[in-house]
Design a protein around this motif. Structure first.
Motif, PDB file in Angstrom:
ATOM      1  N   GLY A   1      -1.938 -33.178  13.478  1.00  0.00           N
ATOM      2  CA  GLY A   1      -1.618 -33.361  12.115  1.00  0.00           C
ATOM      3  C   GLY A   1      -1.546 -33.992  11.654  1.00  0.00           C
TER       4      GLY A   1
ATOM      5  N   ARG B   1       2.938 -34.154   6.025  1.00  0.00           N
ATOM      6  CA  ARG B   1       2.796 -32.811   5.743  1.00  0.00           C
ATOM      7  C   ARG B   1       3.209 -31.398   6.065  1.00  0.00           C
TER       8      ARG B   1
ATOM      9  N   PRO C   1      -2.944 -22.693   4.234  1.00  0.00           N
ATOM     10  CA  PRO C   1      -1.639 -22.437   3.434  1.00  0.00           C
ATOM     11  C   PRO C   1      -1.134 -21.888   3.415  1.00  0.00           C
TER      12      PRO C   1
ATOM     13  N   ALA D   1      -5.233 -26.334   6.261  1.00  0.00           N
ATOM     14  CA  ALA D   1      -6.010 -26.448   4.644  1.00  0.00           C
ATOM     15  C   ALA D   1      -6.597 -25.314   4.871  1.00  0.00           C
ATOM     16  N   THR D   2      -7.209 -24.007   6.091  1.00  0.00           N
ATOM     17  CA  THR D   2      -7.670 -23.453   5.935  1.00  0.00           C
ATOM     18  C   THR D   2      -6.843 -23.056   5.002  1.00  0.00           C
TER      19      THR D   2
ATOM     20  N   LYS E   1     -10.977 -19.400   7.088  1.00  0.00           N
ATOM     21  CA  LYS E   1     -11.198 -19.544   5.855  1.00  0.00           C
ATOM     22  C   LYS E   1     -11.704 -18.042   5.230  1.00  0.00           C
TER      23      LYS E   1
ATOM     24  N   HIS F   1       5.769 -28.169   4.895  1.00  0.00           N
ATOM     25  CA  HIS F   1       5.571 -27.666   4.614  1.00  0.00           C
ATOM     26  C   HIS F   1       6.775 -26.332   4.841  1.00  0.00           C
TER      27      HIS F   1
ATOM     28  N   ASP G   1      -5.570 -31.320  10.087  1.00  0.00           N
ATOM     29  CA  ASP G   1      -5.046 -31.350   9.311  1.00  0.00           C
ATOM     30  C   ASP G   1      -5.817 -30.342   7.970  1.00  0.00           C
ATOM     31  N   THR G   2      -7.244 -30.397   9.274  1.00  0.00           N
ATOM     32  CA  THR G   2      -8.671 -29.744   8.517  1.00  0.00           C
ATOM     33  C   THR G   2      -8.567 -28.457   8.669  1.00  0.00           C
TER      34      THR G   2
END
Length: 133
Positions: free
Chosen positions: A106, A110, A95, A92-93, A49, A114, A88-89
């Motif tokens: 994950g 999703r 997208p 999400a960093t 991130k 994606h 998932d974490t």
């Protein structure tokens, strides 16, 4: 002659070690060679991130994060659920980075969504409602 570090391959900018993952800080490279140490998959997610790694680097960092998550999952009551949550974490960093979605277990739904938004895995067109093979 000034000594400036030679750029490394992206795959060499993430080191998976016995107790951590080290990520070459691309915000400072090539002027300084600084490694960010991550002891948990959450720390890897934060590094992604924070743009510590860029381009294809998040893919390798997320893979290292999943290695840490697998080590962490050994002490969890539901290790597979823990790994899915870690995936998932990490997804999400960033997208907009297509590669991270391929790293961990994950949430498969999703990942398919994606792929649909991005034109399918490896850029192949996909039809809505048809899972990529």
């Amino acid at each position: 002659m000034t000594s400036i570090p030679v750029p490394t391959l992206i795959a060499q900018s993430v080191l998976i070690e016995d107790d951590c993952v080290r990520i070459l800080d691309r915000r400072r490279f090539p002027f300084e060679r600084v490694w960010v140490r991550c002891d948990t998959h959450q720390e890897v997610a934060q590094a992604i991130k924070d743009m510590v790694t860029q381009s294809s680097g998040p893919y390798f960092a997320a893979a290292g994060g999943m290695v840490l998550a697998a080590r962490e999952a050994r002490t969890e009551a539901e290790p597979l659920a823990y790994l899915r949550a870690a995936g998932d974490t990490l997804m999400a960093t960033r997208p907009t980075n297509d590669q991270i979605a391929r790293v961990g277990p994950g949430d498969a739904r999703r990942r398919r969504e994606h792929d649909l938004r991005r034109g399918g895995p490896r850029g192949r067109p996909v039809e809505r409602g048809v899972a990529p093979r």
